[in-house]
Design a protein around this motif. Structure first.
Motif, PDB file in Angstrom:
ATOM      1  N   ARG A  37       0.859  -1.188   0.000  1.00 34.39           N
ATOM      2  CA  ARG A  37       0.000   0.000   0.000  1.00 34.39           C
ATOM      3  C   ARG A  37       0.893   1.235   0.000  1.00 34.39           C
ATOM      4  NH1 ARG A  37      -4.234  -1.602   4.708  1.00 34.39           N
ATOM      5  NH2 ARG A  37      -5.709  -0.211   3.676  1.00 34.39           N
ATOM      6  N   ASP A  67      -7.920  -0.709  -3.783  1.00 32.14           N
ATOM      7  CA  ASP A  67      -8.230  -0.601  -2.357  1.00 32.14           C
ATOM      8  C   ASP A  67      -8.773   0.805  -2.108  1.00 32.14           C
ATOM      9  OD1 ASP A  67      -8.440  -0.616   0.365  1.00 32.14           O
ATOM     10  OD2 ASP A  67      -6.341  -1.113   0.775  1.00 32.14           O
ATOM     11  N   SER A  73      -7.631   2.626   1.441  1.00 32.26           N
ATOM     12  CA  SER A  73      -6.213   2.394   1.725  1.00 32.26           C
ATOM     13  C   SER A  73      -5.644   3.312   2.804  1.00 32.26           C
ATOM     14  CB  SER A  73      -5.392   2.549   0.446  1.00 32.26           C
ATOM     15  OG  SER A  73      -5.528   3.869  -0.066  1.00 32.26           O
TER      16      SER A  73
END
Length: 404
Positions: free
Chosen positions: A72, A112, A115
């Motif tokens: 991420r 995502d 995130s």
């Protein structure tokens, strides 16, 4: 896993390159286009590049890795970065890039959508403020008629799941909304824009001073202000069925609630309520992630309205919630769609030559400036009443349709 066909992607890329850019005209030979997309949107990214090259244009690519749960990147940045790193802005690089490009295409695609959940929202806002100069430079170039941009969407499993749809159904919404199921999508878009132009002319002819937005979840006044015009049908977003203006922020009074969730800054914000007094947000609430909402509003000038927009349900082919502002601000449905944006105004809503307006004049006219521009959406019933210079009133929007 569902994948859109090559034909669909070619159609999509053609709309973005040869229609959306240059306000419906498409690019010219020799034009330079910045193309930004994440890894998940690679199939569309490639087709966009091909369309640009075929049209004789040049490309500058900004291709980024996906923000996967195992990597991420945006989250790691905010977890690791110092204040100096968050405030870093590559001014020379960005100045040169803005000077050189004629157009920009940005493909929205996420793996995502939450995130940054749990990250200090003040850090996220700080990053946006650090990059505001780039926004100012592109605005200035756009005001001179030397720059255009557009946004597109590439659906992923994560986005479809957030919207409660299968990936195939999610893509069917994209295909329908962008007329990619038609033989000639550009021809269909031109028809829509002709209809939008008709309503824009009618709205602008009224010389509206202020509007009242009434309904079960709104009692809000918005002052349009001097030298304003309604805009829409420019190709800046694909799809886009809205007609909007950037009002005089100082004339916003009352309250409004929003029934649609907001995905912003890597967070999901739900149940937003705003109250305005003397043009500024004086009270704000959210049922989920209220802290993120309040941090955004605390950003310089983000407590002011930069845009007011209406979508007529007769134009939009979007029928589902998409968990993405680009589509959700254009959804049709029984009550149509209305949204306001907190933060930066669109200077091309100026009724005149925006390139000749000074910074002080923008301030005097009540055009807001901010590093934030966040659209917040409602699909509940609305009646919009216009107050005209001669003292008369006219309902301009009801039951999800313009009444002009």
């Amino acid at each position: 896993m569902y994948k859109p066909s090559k034909r669909i992607l070619e159609q999509y890329a053609n709309v973005l390159v040869n229609f959306a850019l240059e306000s419906g005209k498409g690019i010219k030979k020799g034009d330079i286009v910045l193309v930004s997309a994440p890894e998940s949107a690679k199939p569309l990214y490639i087709e966009i590049l091909r369309k640009i090259w075929k049209a004789g244009g040049h490309t500058i690519g900004r291709y980024q890795p996906d923000n996967e749960k195992w990597a991420r990147f945006d989250r790691e940045f905010f977890e690791m970065a110092s204040t100096d790193q968050i405030n870093f802005f590559p001014a020379k690089l960005m100045r040169g890039q803005v000077d050189q490009i004629d157009h920009s295409i940005f493909v929205v695609s996420e793996t995502d959508k939450k995130s940054l959940q749990g990250i200090d929202s003040k850090k996220i806002m700080m990053k946006g403020e650090a990059w505001k100069s780039a926004m100012d430079w592109t605005d200035e170039k756009e005001n001179k008629g030397k720059f255009t941009w557009t946004l597109g969407l590439y659906g992923t499993e994560a986005m479809a799941k957030e919207a409660g749809l299968s990936l195939k159904d999610y893509w069917q919404q994209i295909i329908k909304a962008c007329f990619l199921d038609k033989k000639d999508p550009v021809k269909e878009w031109k028809k829509v824009y002709a209809n939008l132009e008709n309503y824009k002319k009618k709205l602008n002819a009224l010389k509206i001073e202020k509007v009242h937005i009434g309904g079960p979840n709104a009692d809000l006044w918005i002052k349009l202000g001097k030298k304003r015009k309604w805009m829409g049908g420019r190709g800046r977003n694909i799809p886009s069925f809205e007609i909007f203006t950037s009002p005089d922020w100082r004339g916003t009074e009352g309250w409004i609630k929003f029934n649609q969730p907001l995905y912003r800054y890597g967070n999901l914000i739900e149940g937003i309520e705003l109250e305005f007094k003397n043009g500024k947000v004086v009270k704000s609430k959210a049922k989920k992630n209220e802290k993120v909402l309040k941090s955004m509003i605390a950003t310089e000038n983000a407590d002011r309205v930069g845009e007011y927009s209406l979508t007529d349900k007769r134009f939009s082919r979007i029928t589902k919630f998409m968990a993405e502002t680009l589509f959700d601000e254009n959804v049709g449905g029984p009550n149509g769609n209305t949204h306001i944006a907190l933060g930066n105004a669109y200077q091309d809503c100026y009724d005149g030559d925006p390139s000749k307006v000074s910074k002080k004049e923008w301030e005097n006219l009540g055009y807001n400036t901010s590093s934030v521009h966040t659209d917040i959406i409602s699909t509940t019933p609305r009646t919009v009443t216009a107050y005209l210079p001669n003292g008369n009133t006219k309902i301009i929007y009801k039951n999800g349709e313009f009444t002009l």
